[in-house]
Design a protein around this motif. Structure first.
Motif, PDB file in Angstrom:
ATOM      1  N   LEU A  74       0.837  -1.203   0.000  1.00 65.72           N
ATOM      2  CA  LEU A  74       0.000   0.000   0.000  1.00 65.72           C
ATOM      3  C   LEU A  74       0.873   1.255   0.000  1.00 65.72           C
ATOM      4  CD1 LEU A  74      -3.078   0.693   0.214  1.00 65.72           C
ATOM      5  CD2 LEU A  74      -2.653   1.142   2.629  1.00 65.72           C
ATOM      6  N   VAL A  75       1.962   1.222   0.775  1.00 69.21           N
ATOM      7  CA  VAL A  75       2.871   2.369   0.806  1.00 69.21           C
ATOM      8  C   VAL A  75       3.518   2.562  -0.568  1.00 69.21           C
ATOM      9  CG1 VAL A  75       4.921   3.343   1.903  1.00 69.21           C
ATOM     10  CG2 VAL A  75       3.320   2.019   3.251  1.00 69.21           C
ATOM     11  N   ALA A  76       3.820   1.443  -1.244  1.00 69.56           N
ATOM     12  CA  ALA A  76       4.406   1.542  -2.582  1.00 69.56           C
ATOM     13  C   ALA A  76       3.423   2.205  -3.548  1.00 69.56           C
ATOM     14  CB  ALA A  76       4.800   0.161  -3.083  1.00 69.56           C
ATOM     15  N   VAL A  77       2.145   1.826  -3.460  1.00 68.40           N
ATOM     16  CA  VAL A  77       1.122   2.451  -4.301  1.00 68.40           C
ATOM     17  C   VAL A  77       1.043   3.947  -3.997  1.00 68.40           C
ATOM     18  CG1 VAL A  77      -1.357   2.556  -4.763  1.00 68.40           C
ATOM     19  CG2 VAL A  77      -0.227   0.343  -4.553  1.00 68.40           C
ATOM     20  N   ASN A  78       1.052   4.270  -2.696  1.00 65.04           N
ATOM     21  CA  ASN A  78       0.970   5.661  -2.285  1.00 65.04           C
ATOM     22  C   ASN A  78       2.151   6.469  -2.814  1.00 65.04           C
ATOM     23  OD1 ASN A  78      -0.785   7.274  -1.032  1.00 65.04           O
ATOM     24  ND2 ASN A  78      -0.130   6.851   1.050  1.00 65.04           N
ATOM     25  N   THR A  79       3.348   5.859  -2.732  1.00 59.29           N
ATOM     26  CA  THR A  79       4.551   6.523  -3.224  1.00 59.29           C
ATOM     27  C   THR A  79       4.444   6.790  -4.718  1.00 59.29           C
ATOM     28  OG1 THR A  79       5.824   5.367  -1.546  1.00 59.29           O
ATOM     29  CG2 THR A  79       7.060   6.356  -3.332  1.00 59.29           C
ATOM     30  N   SER A  80       3.924   5.794  -5.449  1.00 60.73           N
ATOM     31  CA  SER A  80       3.811   5.984  -6.899  1.00 60.73           C
ATOM     32  C   SER A  80       2.795   7.071  -7.223  1.00 60.73           C
ATOM     33  CB  SER A  80       3.451   4.669  -7.582  1.00 60.73           C
ATOM     34  OG  SER A  80       2.243   4.188  -7.073  1.00 60.73           O
ATOM     35  N   MET A  81       1.727   7.199  -6.408  1.00 53.83           N
ATOM     36  CA  MET A  81       0.754   8.282  -6.624  1.00 53.83           C
ATOM     37  C   MET A  81       1.459   9.639  -6.568  1.00 53.83           C
ATOM     38  SD  MET A  81      -2.233   7.210  -7.191  1.00 53.83           S
ATOM     39  CE  MET A  81      -1.967   5.575  -7.796  1.00 53.83           C
ATOM     40  N   LEU A  82       2.293   9.813  -5.536  1.00 56.88           N
ATOM     41  CA  LEU A  82       2.953  11.101  -5.349  1.00 56.88           C
ATOM     42  C   LEU A  82       3.987  11.341  -6.450  1.00 56.88           C
ATOM     43  CD1 LEU A  82       2.323  13.168  -3.255  1.00 56.88           C
ATOM     44  CD2 LEU A  82       4.289  12.447  -1.947  1.00 56.88           C
ATOM     45  N   LEU A  83       4.684  10.267  -6.854  1.00 57.13           N
ATOM     46  CA  LEU A  83       5.694  10.404  -7.897  1.00 57.13           C
ATOM     47  C   LEU A  83       5.024  10.758  -9.230  1.00 57.13           C
ATOM     48  CD1 LEU A  83       8.690  10.233  -8.122  1.00 57.13           C
ATOM     49  CD2 LEU A  83       8.513   7.814  -8.638  1.00 57.13           C
ATOM     50  N   LEU A  84       3.897  10.086  -9.518  1.00 53.37           N
ATOM     51  CA  LEU A  84       3.168  10.387 -10.755  1.00 53.37           C
ATOM     52  C   LEU A  84       2.642  11.819 -10.742  1.00 53.37           C
ATOM     53  CD1 LEU A  84       1.274   7.027 -11.268  1.00 53.37           C
ATOM     54  CD2 LEU A  84       2.871   8.063 -12.867  1.00 53.37           C
ATOM     55  N   SER A  85       2.184  12.276  -9.564  1.00 50.64           N
ATOM     56  CA  SER A  85       1.682  13.647  -9.494  1.00 50.64           C
ATOM     57  C   SER A  85       2.813  14.636  -9.723  1.00 50.64           C
ATOM     58  CB  SER A  85       1.002  13.900  -8.155  1.00 50.64           C
ATOM     59  OG  SER A  85       1.952  14.193  -7.161  1.00 50.64           O
ATOM     60  N   PHE A 114      -4.139  12.692  -8.626  1.00 51.31           N
ATOM     61  CA  PHE A 114      -3.114  11.846  -7.999  1.00 51.31           C
ATOM     62  C   PHE A 114      -2.905  12.268  -6.542  1.00 51.31           C
ATOM     63  CE2 PHE A 114      -1.339  10.743 -12.347  1.00 51.31           C
ATOM     64  CZ  PHE A 114      -1.649   9.402 -12.238  1.00 51.31           C
ATOM     65  N   GLY A 115      -2.855  13.586  -6.310  1.00 49.19           N
ATOM     66  CA  GLY A 115      -2.684  14.078  -4.940  1.00 49.19           C
ATOM     67  C   GLY A 115      -3.835  13.644  -4.052  1.00 49.19           C
ATOM     68  N   LEU A 116      -5.055  13.714  -4.616  1.00 47.37           N
ATOM     69  CA  LEU A 116      -6.242  13.295  -3.880  1.00 47.37           C
ATOM     70  C   LEU A 116      -6.169  11.806  -3.552  1.00 47.37           C
ATOM     71  CD1 LEU A 116      -8.535  15.196  -3.119  1.00 47.37           C
ATOM     72  CD2 LEU A 116      -9.872  14.265  -5.006  1.00 47.37           C
ATOM     73  N   ALA A 117      -5.698  11.020  -4.523  1.00 45.13           N
ATOM     74  CA  ALA A 117      -5.558   9.575  -4.289  1.00 45.13           C
ATOM     75  C   ALA A 117      -4.565   9.331  -3.163  1.00 45.13           C
ATOM     76  CB  ALA A 117      -5.090   8.883  -5.569  1.00 45.13           C
ATOM     77  N   PHE A 118      -3.461  10.099  -3.170  1.00 43.49           N
ATOM     78  CA  PHE A 118      -2.458   9.947  -2.116  1.00 43.49           C
ATOM     79  C   PHE A 118      -3.070  10.215  -0.743  1.00 43.49           C
ATOM     80  CE2 PHE A 118       0.569  11.943   0.758  1.00 43.49           C
ATOM     81  CZ  PHE A 118       1.575  10.998   0.801  1.00 43.49           C
ATOM     82  N   VAL A 119      -3.754  11.350  -0.625  1.00 45.81           N
ATOM     83  CA  VAL A 119      -4.344  11.704   0.676  1.00 45.81           C
ATOM     84  C   VAL A 119      -5.400  10.670   1.070  1.00 45.81           C
ATOM     85  CG1 VAL A 119      -5.689  13.440   1.908  1.00 45.81           C
ATOM     86  CG2 VAL A 119      -3.859  14.160   0.392  1.00 45.81           C
ATOM     87  N   GLY A 120      -6.179  10.215   0.081  1.00 41.77           N
ATOM     88  CA  GLY A 120      -7.223   9.226   0.368  1.00 41.77           C
ATOM     89  C   GLY A 120      -6.640   7.926   0.895  1.00 41.77           C
ATOM     90  N   ILE A 121      -5.586   7.431   0.227  1.00 42.98           N
ATOM     91  CA  ILE A 121      -4.964   6.174   0.668  1.00 42.98           C
ATOM     92  C   ILE A 121      -4.387   6.336   2.065  1.00 42.98           C
ATOM     93  CG2 ILE A 121      -3.056   4.593   0.225  1.00 42.98           C
ATOM     94  CD1 ILE A 121      -3.515   5.082  -2.774  1.00 42.98           C
ATOM     95  N   HIS A 155       0.266  18.920   4.545  1.00 42.47           N
ATOM     96  CA  HIS A 155       0.907  19.747   3.524  1.00 42.47           C
ATOM     97  C   HIS A 155       0.341  19.426   2.150  1.00 42.47           C
ATOM     98  CE1 HIS A 155       3.946  21.126   6.389  1.00 42.47           C
ATOM     99  NE2 HIS A 155       4.396  21.937   5.464  1.00 42.47           N
ATOM    100  N   VAL A 156       0.213  18.117   1.854  1.00 44.01           N
ATOM    101  CA  VAL A 156      -0.326  17.733   0.547  1.00 44.01           C
ATOM    102  C   VAL A 156      -1.759  18.238   0.410  1.00 44.01           C
ATOM    103  CG1 VAL A 156      -0.858  15.794  -0.967  1.00 44.01           C
ATOM    104  CG2 VAL A 156       1.195  15.736   0.425  1.00 44.01           C
ATOM    105  N   SER A 157      -2.546  18.132   1.498  1.00 41.58           N
ATOM    106  CA  SER A 157      -3.935  18.585   1.442  1.00 41.58           C
ATOM    107  C   SER A 157      -3.999  20.077   1.135  1.00 41.58           C
ATOM    108  CB  SER A 157      -4.638  18.308   2.776  1.00 41.58           C
ATOM    109  OG  SER A 157      -4.483  16.960   3.130  1.00 41.58           O
ATOM    110  N   PHE A 158      -3.155  20.859   1.811  1.00 46.37           N
ATOM    111  CA  PHE A 158      -3.166  22.294   1.545  1.00 46.37           C
ATOM    112  C   PHE A 158      -2.638  22.594   0.140  1.00 46.37           C
ATOM    113  CE2 PHE A 158      -3.738  22.802   6.136  1.00 46.37           C
ATOM    114  CZ  PHE A 158      -4.718  23.770   6.130  1.00 46.37           C
ATOM    115  N   GLY A 159      -1.696  21.755  -0.326  1.00 43.88           N
ATOM    116  CA  GLY A 159      -1.247  21.892  -1.707  1.00 43.88           C
ATOM    117  C   GLY A 159      -2.404  21.703  -2.677  1.00 43.88           C
ATOM    118  N   LEU A 160      -3.313  20.764  -2.348  1.00 46.16           N
ATOM    119  CA  LEU A 160      -4.472  20.524  -3.207  1.00 46.16           C
ATOM    120  C   LEU A 160      -5.402  21.729  -3.219  1.00 46.16           C
ATOM    121  CD1 LEU A 160      -5.284  16.813  -2.363  1.00 46.16           C
ATOM    122  CD2 LEU A 160      -4.458  17.732  -4.519  1.00 46.16           C
ATOM    123  N   VAL A 161      -5.586  22.355  -2.038  1.00 41.40           N
ATOM    124  CA  VAL A 161      -6.417  23.563  -1.971  1.00 41.40           C
ATOM    125  C   VAL A 161      -5.803  24.650  -2.853  1.00 41.40           C
ATOM    126  CG1 VAL A 161      -7.243  25.404  -0.457  1.00 41.40           C
ATOM    127  CG2 VAL A 161      -7.243  23.035   0.343  1.00 41.40           C
TER     128      VAL A 161
END
Lengths: 211, 126
Positions: A74-85, A114-121, A155-161
């Protein structure tokens, strides 16, 4: 401020004035440097949180340890979300350079997803942990874990805002100079969060599983 | 002041937003390097091929350090000349502060832990 008179010309020509004051800067000319220094101060916040985690990270208080809690796939998936974003934000910047508004907006939207997916996961991971009784109150390890990872997630959440705000700005005013500057600041912020995440997945998750 | 010192400030740096070149190939290079530098540590930890945990930990940390540099160069477009070198100065200062804060905290707290009187001895003294 000083006034210099060239002695060689003093008797024959007009006096020559030299202004030693700083000249005016174009609007926003120092924004990138200022924002970089903000990021560096943010870096110190994370350094303190990493140090706290380093000190407290093995105090489980007979509670759950990283091995019982973390799910590396799951952490690997999360990492790839952030890298793709990160790469899609790069594509947005390239479109911005070429003044393509539609392409910029599309890449920004994909980055946001992608950022939303990261925060969601991450939130679902937290929910799962808390459901198992691994709350921040359980042990010093969990307190420092939730503080460090939670601060990054915030931080990521505020980045999304911020990203959403800028998409509205670009939609309303186009790729004007001010909006380009704001997009470049967010670019630095977004890539910086990816750099911090490298530290998180290495020190918290990977090294945690090795303990 | 003599005539020779006139050139006090002629060439001011352009404080524009020139933050290194932004190119597609740069982003793609950074992305593929990052994918490799992320996938390898995950593989090493999940499969445990190296056997020794200490060695694995060191390798994983080395990969993280390299990946941070890759991100700095290809995504954050760091170089020694942007903003007249001041971004690099701020970065170096921050790295020094981070190293002092991290190693200092870990060092001090580690020794506090070692020198802490074990609880069973404390019980005997009462």
């Amino acid at each position: 401020m000083s006034i210099n008179v060239n002695p060689a010309q003093a008797s024959t020509a007009q006096p020559i004035f030299y202004v030693l004051d700083e000249h005016d800067h174009a609007e926003g000319g120092s924004t990138m440097l200022g924002f970089w220094i903000y990021l560096m101060s943010d870096c110190l916040i994370f350094a303190i949180l990493f140090a706290t985690y380093g000190v407290l990270g093995s105090n489980y208080a007979a509670g759950p340890a990283p091995k019982d809690l973390f799910d590396l796939p799951l952490v690997a998936v999360n990492t790839s979300m952030l890298l793709l974003s990160s790469i899609t934000y790069g594509f947005a910047m390239l479109s911005m350079e070429r003044s393509r508004i539609a392409a910029t907006q599309v890449w920004l939207a994909i980055t946001g997803l992608f950022g939303l997916a990261f925060v969601g996961i991450e939130l679902s991971e937290f929910r799962h942990m808390i459901h198992e009784g691994a709350t921040p109150q359980r042990s010093a390890f969990l307190s420092s874990f939730f503080t460090l990872v939670g601060t990054h997630g915030l931080h990521v959440s505020f980045g999304l805002v911020w990203l959403t705000t800028l998409m509205v700005q670009v939609w309303r005013f186009g790729l004007i100079e001010a909006n380009k500057r704001r997009l470049m600041c967010l670019s630095m912020f977004w890539h910086f969060l990816d750099v911090v995440w490298i530290g998180v997945f290495t020190f918290v998750y990977l090294l945690g599983m090795l303990r | 002041m003599s005539a020779e010192t006139h050139s006090g400030h002629v060439a001011h740096d352009d404080h524009g937003m020139a933050h290194g070149e932004i190119t597609l190939s740069g982003y793609l290079t950074g992305f593929f390097l990052s994918v490799v530098l992320t996938a390898v540590p995950f593989y090493l930890v999940m499969s445990g091929v190296l056997g020794d945990k200490q060695v694995t930990a060191l390798v994983v940390m080395a990969f993280a350090a390299v990946q941070i540099v890759v991100h700095m160069i290809y995504f954050l477009h760091m170089n020694t000349t942007s903003e007249g070198g001041w971004t690099m100065m701020a970065l170096i200062f921050t790295v020094v502060m981070v190293v002092i804060a991290m190693t200092g905290s870990l060092w001090v707290m580690h020794h506090l832990n070692i020198n802490m009187m074990p609880t069973h001895e404390m019980g005997r003294m009462q």
